[in-house]
Each structure stands twice: as structure tokens, then as C-alpha cells.
Design a protein around this motif. Structure first.
Motif, mmCIF file in Angstrom:
data_model
loop_
_atom_site.group_PDB
_atom_site.id
_atom_site.type_symbol
_atom_site.label_atom_id
_atom_site.label_comp_id
_atom_site.label_asym_id
_atom_site.label_seq_id
_atom_site.Cartn_x
_atom_site.Cartn_y
_atom_site.Cartn_z
ATOM 1 N N ASN A 73 41.805 42.164 51.663
ATOM 2 C CA ASN A 73 43.041 42.621 52.301
ATOM 3 C C ASN A 73 43.777 41.479 52.999
ATOM 4 O O ASN A 73 45.009 41.452 53.021
ATOM 5 N N ALA A 74 43.033 40.558 53.564
ATOM 6 C CA ALA A 74 43.674 39.441 54.266
ATOM 7 C C ALA A 74 44.470 38.569 53.306
ATOM 8 O O ALA A 74 45.486 37.983 53.676
ATOM 9 N N ALA A 75 44.001 38.477 52.067
ATOM 10 C CA ALA A 75 44.652 37.634 51.074
ATOM 11 C C ALA A 75 45.517 38.440 50.104
ATOM 12 O O ALA A 75 46.106 37.860 49.191
ATOM 13 N N ASN A 76 45.607 39.742 50.318
ATOM 14 C CA ASN A 76 46.379 40.610 49.410
ATOM 15 C C ASN A 76 45.984 40.384 47.950
ATOM 16 O O ASN A 76 46.841 40.239 47.068
ATOM 17 N N THR A 77 44.697 40.330 47.724
ATOM 18 C CA THR A 77 44.182 40.014 46.391
ATOM 19 C C THR A 77 43.176 41.061 45.950
ATOM 20 O O THR A 77 42.370 41.541 46.762
ATOM 21 N N VAL A 78 43.242 41.396 44.682
ATOM 22 C CA VAL A 78 42.282 42.318 44.093
ATOM 23 C C VAL A 78 41.574 41.595 42.955
ATOM 24 O O VAL A 78 42.181 40.771 42.249
ATOM 25 N N TYR A 79 40.301 41.893 42.796
ATOM 26 C CA TYR A 79 39.479 41.261 41.776
ATOM 27 C C TYR A 79 38.889 42.327 40.860
ATOM 28 O O TYR A 79 38.699 43.475 41.262
ATOM 29 N N LEU A 80 38.572 41.909 39.657
ATOM 30 C CA LEU A 80 37.850 42.771 38.729
ATOM 31 C C LEU A 80 36.755 41.922 38.084
ATOM 32 O O LEU A 80 37.049 41.046 37.270
ATOM 33 N N GLN A 81 35.528 42.176 38.496
ATOM 34 C CA GLN A 81 34.382 41.502 37.900
ATOM 35 C C GLN A 81 33.940 42.325 36.702
ATOM 36 O O GLN A 81 33.610 43.498 36.848
ATOM 37 N N MET A 82 33.939 41.696 35.539
ATOM 38 C CA MET A 82 33.621 42.399 34.303
ATOM 39 C C MET A 82 32.358 41.789 33.701
ATOM 40 O O MET A 82 32.353 40.605 33.325
ATOM 41 N N ASN A 83 31.315 42.580 33.662
ATOM 42 C CA ASN A 83 30.034 42.142 33.099
ATOM 43 C C ASN A 83 29.708 42.938 31.849
ATOM 44 O O ASN A 83 30.304 43.982 31.600
ATOM 45 N N SER A 84 28.763 42.437 31.087
ATOM 46 C CA SER A 84 28.325 43.119 29.859
ATOM 47 C C SER A 84 29.515 43.512 29.002
ATOM 48 O O SER A 84 29.614 44.658 28.534
ATOM 49 N N LEU A 85 30.406 42.591 28.803
ATOM 50 C CA LEU A 85 31.635 42.886 28.066
ATOM 51 C C LEU A 85 31.350 43.247 26.621
ATOM 52 O O LEU A 85 30.419 42.721 25.995
ATOM 53 N N LYS A 86 32.173 44.156 26.113
ATOM 54 C CA LYS A 86 32.055 44.650 24.743
ATOM 55 C C LYS A 86 33.352 44.349 23.990
ATOM 56 O O LYS A 86 34.415 44.228 24.608
ATOM 57 N N PRO A 87 33.277 44.273 22.675
ATOM 58 C CA PRO A 87 34.515 44.043 21.907
ATOM 59 C C PRO A 87 35.597 45.077 22.208
ATOM 60 O O PRO A 87 36.783 44.741 22.202
ATOM 61 N N GLU A 88 35.206 46.287 22.503
ATOM 62 C CA GLU A 88 36.195 47.328 22.810
ATOM 63 C C GLU A 88 36.865 47.141 24.159
ATOM 64 O O GLU A 88 37.798 47.874 24.494
ATOM 65 N N ASP A 89 36.418 46.186 24.939
ATOM 66 C CA ASP A 89 37.101 45.844 26.184
ATOM 67 C C ASP A 89 38.286 44.911 25.945
ATOM 68 O O ASP A 89 39.051 44.621 26.875
ATOM 69 N N THR A 90 38.430 44.453 24.733
ATOM 70 C CA THR A 90 39.537 43.557 24.399
ATOM 71 C C THR A 90 40.868 44.247 24.631
ATOM 72 O O THR A 90 41.121 45.341 24.121
ATOM 73 N N ALA A 91 41.713 43.627 25.437
ATOM 74 C CA ALA A 91 43.000 44.208 25.797
ATOM 75 C C ALA A 91 43.761 43.220 26.681
ATOM 76 O O ALA A 91 43.202 42.213 27.120
ATOM 77 N N VAL A 92 45.015 43.551 26.930
ATOM 78 C CA VAL A 92 45.757 42.876 27.990
ATOM 79 C C VAL A 92 45.516 43.671 29.268
ATOM 80 O O VAL A 92 45.712 44.888 29.290
ATOM 81 N N TYR A 93 45.086 42.979 30.298
ATOM 82 C CA TYR A 93 44.781 43.616 31.570
ATOM 83 C C TYR A 93 45.928 43.380 32.550
ATOM 84 O O TYR A 93 46.372 42.236 32.733
ATOM 85 N N TYR A 94 46.376 44.460 33.169
ATOM 86 C CA TYR A 94 47.499 44.404 34.097
ATOM 87 C C TYR A 94 47.059 44.836 35.493
ATOM 88 O O TYR A 94 46.324 45.816 35.654
ATOM 89 N N CYS A 95 47.543 44.125 36.454
ATOM 90 C CA CYS A 95 47.347 44.488 37.853
ATOM 91 C C CYS A 95 48.539 45.330 38.319
ATOM 92 O O CYS A 95 49.683 45.046 37.951
ATOM 93 N N ASP A 96 48.251 46.348 39.100
ATOM 94 C CA ASP A 96 49.295 47.205 39.669
ATOM 95 C C ASP A 96 49.023 47.352 41.160
ATOM 96 O O ASP A 96 47.906 47.701 41.561
ATOM 97 N N VAL A 97 50.044 47.099 41.943
ATOM 98 C CA VAL A 97 49.901 47.152 43.404
ATOM 99 C C VAL A 97 50.954 48.092 43.966
ATOM 100 O O VAL A 97 52.143 47.973 43.615
ATOM 101 N N ASN A 98 50.540 48.999 44.807
ATOM 102 C CA ASN A 98 51.479 49.887 45.505
ATOM 103 C C ASN A 98 51.708 49.301 46.892
ATOM 104 O O ASN A 98 50.811 49.342 47.739
ATOM 105 N N ALA A 99 52.888 48.746 47.099
ATOM 106 C CA ALA A 99 53.150 47.965 48.308
ATOM 107 C C ALA A 99 54.326 48.498 49.100
ATOM 108 O O ALA A 99 55.310 49.003 48.527
ATOM 109 N N LEU A 100 54.216 48.378 50.402
ATOM 110 C CA LEU A 100 55.320 48.703 51.304
ATOM 111 C C LEU A 100 55.892 47.384 51.796
ATOM 112 O O LEU A 100 55.168 46.570 52.376
#
Length: 121
Positions: A73-100
Motif C-alpha cells: 500500500n505504501a508503494a501503490n503496487t500490486v504483485y502476482l507471484q505465479m508458480n507451477s505455470l502451465k501452457p494454459e496460463d499463456t496470455a496478456v496479463y493486465y493490472c486493474d486499479v480502482n483509485a480515488l
């Protein structure tokens, strides 16, 4: 205005790991939900994981036990740790933030530019 900068995508073999990050900057008063979506070719965009300002977390069934979302929260940053990746995880990943924004009455959603994740078999 709010700007999102995503990083961390790439090419990885099945079973490997990647960590995505999304940093928000701008005239931000507060950030509510922070979420990761993904869109594979020919498919609709789908929610992968989300975390609220209160720390409530949701995951898509397909990634439970493999992906972990977290936020700084201090850095306004979100992370996604992805382990045991599979071919079906292949995609473009988008971040979405709801901000005031400072001085605004209502929050709104801001999208990142997307980062490609490719998992080879």
C-alpha cells in the motif's frame, strides 16, 4: 491522472515461475481494489486475482494454489507471484486499479498496458 506501469512478463517453461508487478502513480488519494486479469488469444478477458484495501483476496479457480497476489500500500503496487505455470496460463496479463484521485468524489478503474506471459510446454 493515474498511470500504471506493469513489468515481469516473459517466456518460461512449464513448471516455472514469474512475478508480475504493477505500480500506480499520480494524484492518488487512495486505492481500493487491485486486480489482475488476463486475456488469451480468442478468449475473453478473465479475472485472475484481486485484493481489496482491506486485504480480502480472491482467485480464479484455475490459479488457486499456484498464484499469489499481494500489495504494498505504501508503494501503490500490486504483485502476482505465479508458480507451477502451465501452457494454459499463456496470455496478456493486465493490472486493474480502482483509485480515488485527490479532490475527486468517486473512484474509477485504471488499466495497465498489459504484459505478455508465455508458458512453453
Amino acid at each position: 491522472q493515474v498511470e500504471l506501469v506493469e513489468s515481469g512478463g516473459g517466456l518460461v517453461q512449464a513448471g516455472g515461475s514469474l512475478r508480475l508487478s504493477c505500480a500506480a502513480s499520480g494524484n492518488i488519494a487512495s486505492i481500493n481494489a487491485m486486480r489482475w486479469f488476463r486475456q488469451a488469444p480468442g478468449k475473453q478477458r478473465e479475472l485472475v486475482a484481486g485484493v481489496t484495501i482491506g486485504g480480502n483476496i480472491d482467485y480464479a479457480d484455475s490459479v488457486k494454489g499456484r498464484f499469489t497476489i499481494s500489495r504494498d500500500n505504501a508503494a501503490n503496487t500490486v504483485y502476482l507471484q505465479m508458480n507451477s505455470l502451465k501452457p494454459e496460463d499463456t496470455a496478456v496479463y493486465y493490472c486493474d486499479v480502482n483509485a480515488l484521485l485527490l479532490g475527486a468524489r468517486y473512484p474509477y478503474d485504471v488499466w495497465g498496458q498489459g504484459t505478455q506471459v508465455t508458458v512453453s510446454s
